[in-house]
Design a protein around this motif. Structure first.
Motif, mmCIF file in Angstrom:
data_model
loop_
_atom_site.group_PDB
_atom_site.id
_atom_site.type_symbol
_atom_site.label_atom_id
_atom_site.label_comp_id
_atom_site.label_asym_id
_atom_site.label_seq_id
_atom_site.Cartn_x
_atom_site.Cartn_y
_atom_site.Cartn_z
ATOM 1 N N VAL A 84 -4.114 -0.601 -7.792
ATOM 2 C CA VAL A 84 -3.951 -0.633 -9.255
ATOM 3 C C VAL A 84 -3.115 0.571 -9.662
ATOM 4 O O VAL A 84 -3.414 1.701 -9.267
ATOM 5 C CB VAL A 84 -5.329 -0.576 -9.958
ATOM 6 C CG1 VAL A 84 -5.145 -0.443 -11.468
ATOM 7 C CG2 VAL A 84 -6.156 -1.806 -9.618
ATOM 8 N N SER B 55 0.846 -1.196 0.000
ATOM 9 C CA SER B 55 0.000 0.000 0.000
ATOM 10 C C SER B 55 0.878 1.242 0.000
ATOM 11 O O SER B 55 1.802 1.348 0.812
ATOM 12 C CB SER B 55 -0.902 -0.010 1.238
ATOM 13 O OG SER B 55 -1.772 1.091 1.252
ATOM 14 N N ARG C 216 -12.416 2.611 -4.589
ATOM 15 C CA ARG C 216 -12.116 3.389 -3.382
ATOM 16 C C ARG C 216 -13.337 4.102 -2.802
ATOM 17 O O ARG C 216 -13.493 4.171 -1.595
ATOM 18 C CB ARG C 216 -11.030 4.412 -3.722
ATOM 19 C CG ARG C 216 -9.934 4.497 -2.713
ATOM 20 C CD ARG C 216 -8.844 5.415 -3.155
ATOM 21 N NE ARG C 216 -9.356 6.610 -3.806
ATOM 22 C CZ ARG C 216 -8.600 7.473 -4.501
ATOM 23 N NH1 ARG C 216 -7.315 7.242 -4.631
ATOM 24 N NH2 ARG C 216 -9.125 8.528 -5.068
ATOM 25 N N GLY D 79 -2.324 3.798 1.989
ATOM 26 C CA GLY D 79 -3.116 3.298 3.123
ATOM 27 C C GLY D 79 -4.453 2.658 2.795
ATOM 28 O O GLY D 79 -5.063 2.047 3.667
ATOM 29 N N ARG E 117 -10.548 2.636 -12.645
ATOM 30 C CA ARG E 117 -10.343 1.661 -13.719
ATOM 31 C C ARG E 117 -9.342 0.593 -13.241
ATOM 32 O O ARG E 117 -8.158 0.870 -13.101
ATOM 33 C CB ARG E 117 -9.792 2.372 -14.967
ATOM 34 C CG ARG E 117 -9.780 1.505 -16.218
ATOM 35 C CD ARG E 117 -9.177 2.282 -17.384
ATOM 36 N NE ARG E 117 -7.752 2.523 -17.188
ATOM 37 C CZ ARG E 117 -6.793 1.707 -17.615
ATOM 38 N NH1 ARG E 117 -7.090 0.613 -18.270
ATOM 39 N NH2 ARG E 117 -5.518 2.002 -17.396
ATOM 40 N N THR F 33 -5.236 0.135 0.555
ATOM 41 C CA THR F 33 -5.099 -1.321 0.483
ATOM 42 C C THR F 33 -4.746 -1.883 1.864
ATOM 43 O O THR F 33 -5.182 -2.970 2.238
ATOM 44 C CB THR F 33 -4.016 -1.689 -0.560
ATOM 45 O OG1 THR F 33 -4.221 -0.883 -1.721
ATOM 46 C CG2 THR F 33 -4.086 -3.152 -0.953
HETATM 47 C C1 LIG Z 1 1.056 5.604 -9.899
HETATM 48 C C2 LIG Z 1 -0.411 5.392 -9.693
HETATM 49 C C3 LIG Z 1 -1.183 4.933 -10.756
HETATM 50 C C4 LIG Z 1 -2.550 4.703 -10.567
HETATM 51 N N1 LIG Z 1 -3.276 4.197 -11.601
HETATM 52 C C5 LIG Z 1 -4.590 3.908 -11.430
HETATM 53 C C6 LIG Z 1 -5.363 3.312 -12.490
HETATM 54 O O1 LIG Z 1 -4.877 2.981 -13.563
HETATM 55 N N2 LIG Z 1 -6.687 3.082 -12.277
HETATM 56 C C7 LIG Z 1 -7.303 3.407 -11.082
HETATM 57 O O2 LIG Z 1 -8.489 3.168 -10.957
HETATM 58 N N3 LIG Z 1 -6.590 3.951 -10.044
HETATM 59 C C8 LIG Z 1 -5.259 4.205 -10.190
HETATM 60 N N4 LIG Z 1 -4.533 4.744 -9.154
HETATM 61 C C9 LIG Z 1 -5.206 4.979 -7.861
HETATM 62 C C10 LIG Z 1 -4.976 3.829 -6.876
HETATM 63 O O3 LIG Z 1 -5.126 2.567 -7.482
HETATM 64 C C11 LIG Z 1 -5.963 3.884 -5.708
HETATM 65 O O4 LIG Z 1 -5.983 5.163 -5.162
HETATM 66 C C12 LIG Z 1 -5.599 2.845 -4.662
HETATM 67 O O5 LIG Z 1 -6.725 2.561 -3.866
HETATM 68 C C13 LIG Z 1 -4.458 3.335 -3.793
HETATM 69 O O6 LIG Z 1 -4.129 2.345 -2.856
HETATM 70 P P1 LIG Z 1 -3.166 2.660 -1.620
HETATM 71 O O7 LIG Z 1 -3.822 3.766 -0.826
HETATM 72 O O8 LIG Z 1 -3.166 1.371 -0.846
HETATM 73 O O9 LIG Z 1 -1.835 3.042 -2.127
HETATM 74 C C14 LIG Z 1 -3.170 4.972 -9.305
HETATM 75 C C15 LIG Z 1 -2.374 5.450 -8.259
HETATM 76 C C16 LIG Z 1 -1.005 5.641 -8.428
HETATM 77 C C17 LIG Z 1 -0.176 6.117 -7.269
#
Ligand SMILES: Cc1cc2nc3c(=O)[nH]c(=O)nc-3n(C[C@H](O)[C@H](O)[C@H](O)COP(=O)(O)O)c2cc1C
Length: 155
Positions: A77, A9, A133, A12, A109, A14
């Protein structure tokens, strides 16, 4: 039935899912740490680039997945793809994982993240789940129910 919840994550989201399902299933949790800097705008740009290119990275984790009947693996993702940290974890541990379940969190997506994870593992996971989310609570509830059904019946 021993279950391990493994996750990476960056922000935060995930992590929250992983912690809540682990609590509900009475499972152990292991956080995969990406040693590459992923913070700030440069970290963000590099993260997307590395995910798109299918790059691996240097990771740290603690628990041995071979000691568990089921390993639930979660990733955000990135650019419609699995993160380098979870790609690397799967590559390093695929022979140690008896049964897997996958989930990902995303903003809009999910792309081919879960399909990529399946391909890297080289076998079908028992369960795949995408959690958007903006409806995270709902997604967690559903995932917990699905995992409870799975652990109660299949294993
Ligand atoms: C580099 C990057 C690329 C991302 N690409 C996508 C994407 O292609 N599609 C999508 O729906 N969210 C995308 N996101 C959003 C994250 O998937 C989403 O906010 C996720 O829940 C974050 O998880 P975390 O808080 O555990 O890091 C992206 C985020 C980052 C940092």
């Amino acid at each position: 039935m021993k279950t391990l919840v493994v996750f990476y994550s960056r922000r935060g989201t995930t992590k929250r899912v992983a912690q809540e399902i682990a609590k509900a299933l009475n499972a152990d949790v292991d956080e995969v740490i990406d040693k590459k800097p992923r913070k700030g705008i440069l970290g963000f740009l590099r993260a997307g680039y590395d995910a798109t290119r299918g790059k691996t990275t240097e990771i740290e984790f603690e628990k041995d997945p071979s000691k568990y009947d089921l390993v639930v693996i979660g990733t955000p993702v990135w650019n419609g793809r699995v993160t380098p940290a979870i790609r690397t974890y799967l590559l390093q541990n695929k022979d140690k994982i008896k049964n897997a379940a996958f989930f990902c969190t995303f903003a809009g997506r999910a792309g081919k993240c879960l399909e990529q994870m399946e391909k890297i593992l080289g076998k079908k996971p028992l369960l795949k789940k995408v959690l958007i989310r903006k409806r995270l609570d709902e997604g967690i509830k559903e995932l917990v129910e699905e995992l409870k059904t799975l652990t109660g019946s299949t294993l």
